[in-house]
Design a protein around this motif. Structure first.
Motif, PDB file in Angstrom:
ATOM      1  N   ILE A 165       0.853  -1.189   0.000  1.00 11.51           N
ATOM      2  CA  ILE A 165       0.000   0.000   0.000  1.00 11.51           C
ATOM      3  C   ILE A 165       0.891   1.242   0.000  1.00 11.51           C
ATOM      4  CG2 ILE A 165      -1.718   1.306   1.310  1.00 11.51           C
ATOM      5  CD1 ILE A 165      -2.799  -1.364   2.327  1.00 11.51           C
ATOM      6  N   LYS A 166       0.561   2.185  -0.815  1.00 11.95           N
ATOM      7  CA  LYS A 166       1.377   3.377  -1.032  1.00 11.95           C
ATOM      8  C   LYS A 166       1.699   4.090   0.288  1.00 11.95           C
ATOM      9  CE  LYS A 166       1.360   7.803  -3.516  1.00 11.95           C
ATOM     10  NZ  LYS A 166       0.549   8.695  -4.395  1.00 11.95           N
ATOM     11  N   GLY A 167       2.987   4.344   0.492  1.00  7.34           N
ATOM     12  CA  GLY A 167       3.447   5.171   1.598  1.00  7.34           C
ATOM     13  C   GLY A 167       3.613   4.483   2.930  1.00  7.34           C
ATOM     14  N   ILE A 168       3.143   3.219   3.068  1.00  6.58           N
ATOM     15  CA  ILE A 168       3.213   2.539   4.366  1.00  6.58           C
ATOM     16  C   ILE A 168       4.665   2.326   4.783  1.00  6.58           C
ATOM     17  CG2 ILE A 168       2.765   0.364   5.572  1.00  6.58           C
ATOM     18  CD1 ILE A 168       0.227   1.806   5.360  1.00  6.58           C
ATOM     19  N   GLN A 169       5.481   1.777   3.904  1.00  9.32           N
ATOM     20  CA  GLN A 169       6.855   1.458   4.273  1.00  9.32           C
ATOM     21  C   GLN A 169       7.655   2.717   4.585  1.00  9.32           C
ATOM     22  OE1 GLN A 169       8.956  -1.043   1.490  1.00  9.32           O
ATOM     23  NE2 GLN A 169      10.752  -1.236   2.808  1.00  9.32           N
ATOM     24  N   ASN A 170       7.508   3.740   3.763  1.00  8.46           N
ATOM     25  CA  ASN A 170       8.261   4.970   4.001  1.00  8.46           C
ATOM     26  C   ASN A 170       7.902   5.589   5.349  1.00  8.46           C
ATOM     27  OD1 ASN A 170       9.787   4.912   1.686  1.00  8.46           O
ATOM     28  ND2 ASN A 170       8.420   6.241   0.513  1.00  8.46           N
ATOM     29  N   TYR A 171       6.617   5.597   5.692  1.00  7.16           N
ATOM     30  CA  TYR A 171       6.219   6.167   6.974  1.00  7.16           C
ATOM     31  C   TYR A 171       6.754   5.335   8.134  1.00  7.16           C
ATOM     32  CZ  TYR A 171       3.247   7.952  10.731  1.00  7.16           C
ATOM     33  OH  TYR A 171       2.788   8.479  11.916  1.00  7.16           O
ATOM     34  N   LYS A 172       6.635   4.027   8.025  1.00 10.82           N
ATOM     35  CA  LYS A 172       7.119   3.143   9.089  1.00 10.82           C
ATOM     36  C   LYS A 172       8.611   3.325   9.316  1.00 10.82           C
ATOM     37  CE  LYS A 172       7.211  -0.546  11.860  1.00 10.82           C
ATOM     38  NZ  LYS A 172       8.643  -0.806  12.009  1.00 10.82           N
ATOM     39  N   GLU A 173       9.373   3.524   8.243  1.00 10.75           N
ATOM     40  CA  GLU A 173      10.832   3.637   8.341  1.00 10.75           C
ATOM     41  C   GLU A 173      11.316   5.069   8.521  1.00 10.75           C
ATOM     42  OE1 GLU A 173      12.253   1.649   4.858  1.00 10.75           O
ATOM     43  OE2 GLU A 173      11.727  -0.355   5.615  1.00 10.75           O
ATOM     44  N   GLY A 174      10.381   5.998   8.766  1.00 11.09           N
ATOM     45  CA  GLY A 174      10.758   7.369   9.044  1.00 11.09           C
ATOM     46  C   GLY A 174      11.185   8.166   7.829  1.00 11.09           C
ATOM     47  N   LYS A 175      10.797   7.695   6.631  1.00 10.90           N
ATOM     48  CA  LYS A 175      11.199   8.373   5.391  1.00 10.90           C
ATOM     49  C   LYS A 175      10.041   9.142   4.760  1.00 10.90           C
ATOM     50  CE  LYS A 175      14.342   4.518   4.419  1.00 10.90           C
ATOM     51  NZ  LYS A 175      14.627   3.379   3.492  1.00 10.90           N
ATOM     52  N   GLY A 176       8.877   9.049   5.360  1.00  8.19           N
ATOM     53  CA  GLY A 176       7.712   9.721   4.798  1.00  8.19           C
ATOM     54  C   GLY A 176       6.783  10.195   5.895  1.00  8.19           C
ATOM     55  N   ARG A 177       5.691  10.818   5.475  1.00  9.66           N
ATOM     56  CA  ARG A 177       4.723  11.367   6.418  1.00  9.66           C
ATOM     57  C   ARG A 177       3.470  10.494   6.440  1.00  9.66           C
ATOM     58  NH1 ARG A 177       3.028  16.909   4.393  1.00  9.66           N
ATOM     59  NH2 ARG A 177       2.673  15.600   2.546  1.00  9.66           N
ATOM     60  N   ALA A 178       2.730  10.589   7.533  1.00  9.93           N
ATOM     61  CA  ALA A 178       1.462   9.867   7.615  1.00  9.93           C
ATOM     62  C   ALA A 178       0.522  10.301   6.503  1.00  9.93           C
ATOM     63  CB  ALA A 178       0.825  10.095   8.986  1.00  9.93           C
ATOM     64  N   GLU A 179       0.577  11.588   6.171  1.00  7.79           N
ATOM     65  CA  GLU A 179      -0.311  12.131   5.142  1.00  7.79           C
ATOM     66  C   GLU A 179      -0.003  11.586   3.755  1.00  7.79           C
ATOM     67  OE1 GLU A 179       1.422  13.869   7.295  1.00  7.79           O
ATOM     68  OE2 GLU A 179      -0.094  14.701   8.646  1.00  7.79           O
ATOM     69  N   ASP A 180       1.177  10.998   3.581  1.00 12.19           N
ATOM     70  CA  ASP A 180       1.559  10.457   2.274  1.00 12.19           C
ATOM     71  C   ASP A 180       1.073   9.026   2.059  1.00 12.19           C
ATOM     72  OD1 ASP A 180       2.913  12.824   1.684  1.00 12.19           O
ATOM     73  OD2 ASP A 180       4.775  12.093   2.610  1.00 12.19           O
ATOM     74  N   ILE A 181       0.503   8.406   3.086  1.00 13.95           N
ATOM     75  CA  ILE A 181      -0.027   7.048   2.932  1.00 13.95           C
ATOM     76  C   ILE A 181      -1.218   7.087   1.980  1.00 13.95           C
ATOM     77  CG2 ILE A 181      -1.250   5.194   4.135  1.00 13.95           C
ATOM     78  CD1 ILE A 181       0.539   5.695   6.535  1.00 13.95           C
ATOM     79  N   GLY A 182      -1.237   6.130   1.053  1.00 14.37           N
ATOM     80  CA  GLY A 182      -2.240   6.133  -0.006  1.00 14.37           C
ATOM     81  C   GLY A 182      -3.579   5.549   0.392  1.00 14.37           C
ATOM     82  N   VAL A 183      -4.142   6.045   1.464  1.00 15.53           N
ATOM     83  CA  VAL A 183      -5.485   5.652   1.895  1.00 15.53           C
ATOM     84  C   VAL A 183      -6.251   6.948   2.150  1.00 15.53           C
ATOM     85  CG1 VAL A 183      -6.853   4.388   3.587  1.00 15.53           C
ATOM     86  CG2 VAL A 183      -4.569   3.557   2.969  1.00 15.53           C
ATOM     87  N   GLU A 184      -7.337   7.155   1.419  1.00 17.20           N
ATOM     88  CA  GLU A 184      -8.057   8.421   1.553  1.00 17.20           C
ATOM     89  C   GLU A 184      -9.563   8.190   1.594  1.00 17.20           C
ATOM     90  OE1 GLU A 184      -8.563  10.167  -2.923  1.00 17.20           O
ATOM     91  OE2 GLU A 184      -6.533  10.310  -2.074  1.00 17.20           O
ATOM     92  N   VAL A 191     -13.733   4.450   1.067  1.00 12.80           N
ATOM     93  CA  VAL A 191     -12.304   4.565   1.308  1.00 12.80           C
ATOM     94  C   VAL A 191     -11.577   4.078   0.063  1.00 12.80           C
ATOM     95  CG1 VAL A 191     -12.222   2.293   2.445  1.00 12.80           C
ATOM     96  CG2 VAL A 191     -10.394   3.940   2.834  1.00 12.80           C
ATOM     97  N   ARG A 192     -10.596   4.852  -0.376  1.00 15.41           N
ATOM     98  CA  ARG A 192      -9.794   4.521  -1.558  1.00 15.41           C
ATOM     99  C   ARG A 192      -8.386   4.160  -1.104  1.00 15.41           C
ATOM    100  NH1 ARG A 192     -10.151   8.443  -6.599  1.00 15.41           N
ATOM    101  NH2 ARG A 192     -12.162   7.311  -6.684  1.00 15.41           N
ATOM    102  N   ILE A 193      -7.874   3.027  -1.625  1.00 20.73           N
ATOM    103  CA  ILE A 193      -6.548   2.545  -1.236  1.00 20.73           C
ATOM    104  C   ILE A 193      -5.708   2.358  -2.489  1.00 20.73           C
ATOM    105  CG2 ILE A 193      -5.259   0.742  -0.016  1.00 20.73           C
ATOM    106  CD1 ILE A 193      -7.773   0.100   1.574  1.00 20.73           C
ATOM    107  N   TYR A 194      -4.521   2.997  -2.504  1.00 18.47           N
ATOM    108  CA  TYR A 194      -3.617   2.980  -3.653  1.00 18.47           C
ATOM    109  C   TYR A 194      -2.484   1.959  -3.453  1.00 18.47           C
ATOM    110  CZ  TYR A 194      -5.648   7.432  -5.233  1.00 18.47           C
ATOM    111  OH  TYR A 194      -6.500   8.426  -5.674  1.00 18.47           O
ATOM    112  N   GLY A 195      -2.029   1.406  -4.561  1.00 20.41           N
ATOM    113  CA  GLY A 195      -0.870   0.536  -4.534  1.00 20.41           C
ATOM    114  C   GLY A 195       0.425   1.310  -4.469  1.00 20.41           C
ATOM    115  N   GLU A 196       1.450   0.723  -3.881  1.00 19.63           N
ATOM    116  CA  GLU A 196       2.756   1.368  -3.765  1.00 19.63           C
ATOM    117  C   GLU A 196       3.428   1.519  -5.121  1.00 19.63           C
ATOM    118  OE1 GLU A 196       5.809   3.320  -2.730  1.00 19.63           O
ATOM    119  OE2 GLU A 196       4.620   2.640  -1.012  1.00 19.63           O
ATOM    120  N   ASN A 197       3.266   0.524  -5.972  1.00 21.58           N
ATOM    121  CA  ASN A 197       3.976   0.530  -7.254  1.00 21.58           C
ATOM    122  C   ASN A 197       3.012   0.474  -8.429  1.00 21.58           C
ATOM    123  OD1 ASN A 197       6.786   0.333  -6.175  1.00 21.58           O
ATOM    124  ND2 ASN A 197       5.998  -1.599  -5.357  1.00 21.58           N
ATOM    125  N   GLY A 198       1.946   1.225  -8.357  1.00 23.63           N
ATOM    126  CA  GLY A 198       0.961   1.191  -9.424  1.00 23.63           C
ATOM    127  C   GLY A 198      -0.085   0.135  -9.134  1.00 23.63           C
TER     128      GLY A 198
END
Length: 580
Positions: A165-184, A191-198
């Motif tokens: 799921i988009k943004g989960i790994q980056n947020y968990k590893e401190g490389k991204g923000r919670a707001e960047d997770i692809g769940v909106e 609820v819309r959920i995006y893939g990390e790699n398309g």
């Protein structure tokens, strides 16, 4: 060739005991009279959630299920499937579930639809879905849930499960923000959920994962770590509501008065007894203290099979769980594929499954079990039992008759998580057929786990039970390389395998996608990234008063822990004749 004897097998396993060995602590079983007439009252029994029970159902007040449980650390299902195990399914509802034929069916989501090229999926929450305290469940709860389970502050050990799921790994590893997770939240119910790699074609299967349940924003946002530490503060999204939690003793549940979903239980009260009693759960079942055993151990199965009455209560199915040996393929001697291949041909799996594990296992020659999507029966011959071939491969690797060029016997390290009958059998087989020495080292569980995560064990016994019904679960997440050191669990890298599972994960044409996974698994098996040993056969027992399970398409009646069967079950009205 020297054959291993039954006596030697039993000595290795220590499990094939007399059929009467366990019965001493239990009461004698008394079957109800064959002439018992079930109540066929014309007055229907309708539960408070609106389900009409069949005519043979016990009265509402007797719809009580007793089951065994482990003491939970907390009840935050989304954050920790193992720490909150008692609440899974009963107290949490994922967006989708599996029926008895393993088809996806609505759960919290009444519908789901892929976006363009399956790069995202929209899930529509059913109307008037509510937490057990009456607060509406909305798309915002799901947005919060994925930020919650991936929070670096909570350091959830199982966040990797959602890295597609988009943004989960980056947020968990401190490389991204919670707001960047692809769940909106598209609206309150979507609820819309995006893939990390398309494209992410397997997302619906992932959303049927039993621990993919929402966390209540109105509870957890203010106290993320401890909101679910007590029965009083916990709220349920599932069909049941927690009433009480007596630590290390029992948990009691009743039906969630606000649940309006598709899986309304027949059971109206659930009592979970915590902590295995001194006599063991099997004898507790014999004593009618619990209503079912979901997975019999080999010695328990032997007793059931050898008893004319108990054998009538037995139900079995092939579970999607695989046991294997994992090598450090980046260091000698296991960096030599001929060594790995030789070892794969020097284990006779059949007598182990039948005589040591008493048919609670079947031989495995691949990671994917029979009937799992993309399973390929043609892979069976690649790691089959063939001693001549094993010896020839070992000689080709530089160890003729198990010795190196200087005449020194090959010594292999094998690390065990406590005493392990599987590894004792493997050690016997390799020493018997290849004239090598196996140094079996036993570690405590915590040390073993830490060494596995750091890739410090040259050879160990692994096992994995599916979490969702898709090859992305049992192949990609488990075996695809995440770094030059291999996957998080396995020190094995194969470029062809990695490319194929990555391509499969983006392929929206289902037959093509499964074929790509099949091709990838062939590389895994041929390269012996894992040496596959067994697949689990689940044997279970329950008394006839526990009924209502829908047979699958093959006519089998079983209780799969990961599908909807727990909600189908109800208590029959002859229950008093059994529970004495």
């Amino acid at each position: 060739m020297k054959k291993i004897t039954r006596r030697e097998l039993l000595k290795l396993g220590g499990v094939a005991v007399s059929g009467n060995a366990l019965i001493g602590c239990g009461k004698s079983l008394r079957k109800p009279s064959a002439n018992l007439k079930l109540n066929q009252s014309n007055v229907p029994i309708v539960t408070p959630q609106g389900r009409t029970l069949p005519p043979d159902a016990a009265p509402f007040a007797k719809q009580i299920l007793y089951e065994s449980a482990a003491e939970p650390r907390h009840l935050d299902i989304a954050r920790d499937i193992y720490g909150a195990g008692v609440a899974i399914n009963w107290g949490g509802e994922p967006l989708l579930r599996r029926d008895e034929n393993q088809n996806l069916v609505p759960a919290m989501a009444e519908s789901w639809q892929a976006g363009e090229n399956a790069e995202y999926w929209d899930f529509v929450i059913r109307k008037n879905a509510r937490w057990s305290d009456g607060v509406p469940i909305t798309a915002d709860d799901w947005v919060f849930t994925f930020r919650h389970l991936a929070s670096p502050a909570l350091d959830n050990a199982w966040t990797w499960f959602y890295y597609d799921i988009k943004g989960i790994q980056n947020y968990k590893e401190g490389k991204g923000r919670a707001e960047d997770i692809g769940v909106e939240a598209i609206d309150d119910r979507t609820v819309r959920i995006y893939g990390e790699n398309g494209a992410i074609p397997h997302l619906p299967a992932m959303m049927a994962y039993q621990a993919a349940a929402p966390a209540p924003r109105h509870k957890a946002e203010q106290n993320p770590e401890h909101w679910a530490d007590t029965a009083e503060n916990f709220v349920s999204s599932g069909p049941m509501r927690l009433l009480s939690w007596e630590h290390n003793q029992r948990l009691e549940w009743d039906t969630n008065p606000f649940y309006n979903g598709a899986h309304k239980p027949g059971i109206q009260k659930l009592i979970q007894l915590v902590g295995a009693p001194s006599i063991g759960w099997f004898n507790s079942w014999l004593n009618k203290e619990i209503d079912y055993i979901a997975n019999l151990q080999p010695q328990e199965l032997a007793q059931v099979i050898n008893d004319n009455e108990l054998s009538g209560y037995l139900h079995s199915y092939n579970n999607f769980q695989t046991e294997y040996l994992s090598f450090d393929c980046l260091r000698p001697p296991f960096d030599n594929v001929w060594v790995r291949q030789a070892l794969s041909h020097a284990i006779d799996r059949t007598p182990f499954c039948e005589k040591v594990m008493l048919k609670t296992r079947i031989p495995a020659f691949s990671m994917l079990p029979p009937d799992f999507p993309a399973y390929n029966a043609e892979l069976k011959t690649i790691q089959d039992f063939n001693v001549e071939k094993a010896r020839a491969l070992l000689a080709e690797a530089g160890f003729p008759n198990g010795e190196d060029a200087n005449g020194n016997q090959l010594v292999l390290p094998l690390v065990s998580n406590g005493r392990d009958v599987v590894l004792e059998y493997v050690k016997d087989q390799w020493e018997r057929y290849l004239n090598i020495s196996v140094n079996l080292q036993i570690l405590e569980a915590a040390v073993w786990g830490a060494q596995r995560s750091r890739h410090e064990m040259p050879l160990y016994h692994g096992q994995y039970e599916y979490d969702f019904l898709d090859p992305a679960n049992m192949l990609t997440r488990l075996w695809r390389s995440a770094s030059e050191n291999g996957s998080p669990r396995h020190a094995w890298r194969n470029v062809q395998f990695d490319d194929l599972v990555t391509q499969a994960g983006r392929e929206i044409d289902e037959p093509k996608r499964l074929d790509l996974y099949s091709q990838a698994e062939k590389f895994l098996v041929e390269d012996v990234g894992g040496l596959f040993l067994t697949h689990q056969v689940t044997h279970q027992v329950w008394y006839p008063y526990l009924t209502g399970f829908a047979p699958d398409k093959n006519g089998n009646v079983v209780f799969r822990y990961l599908d909807i069967s727990r909600f189908q079950m109800y208590i029959r009205n002859d229950v008093d004749e059994w529970r004495d």
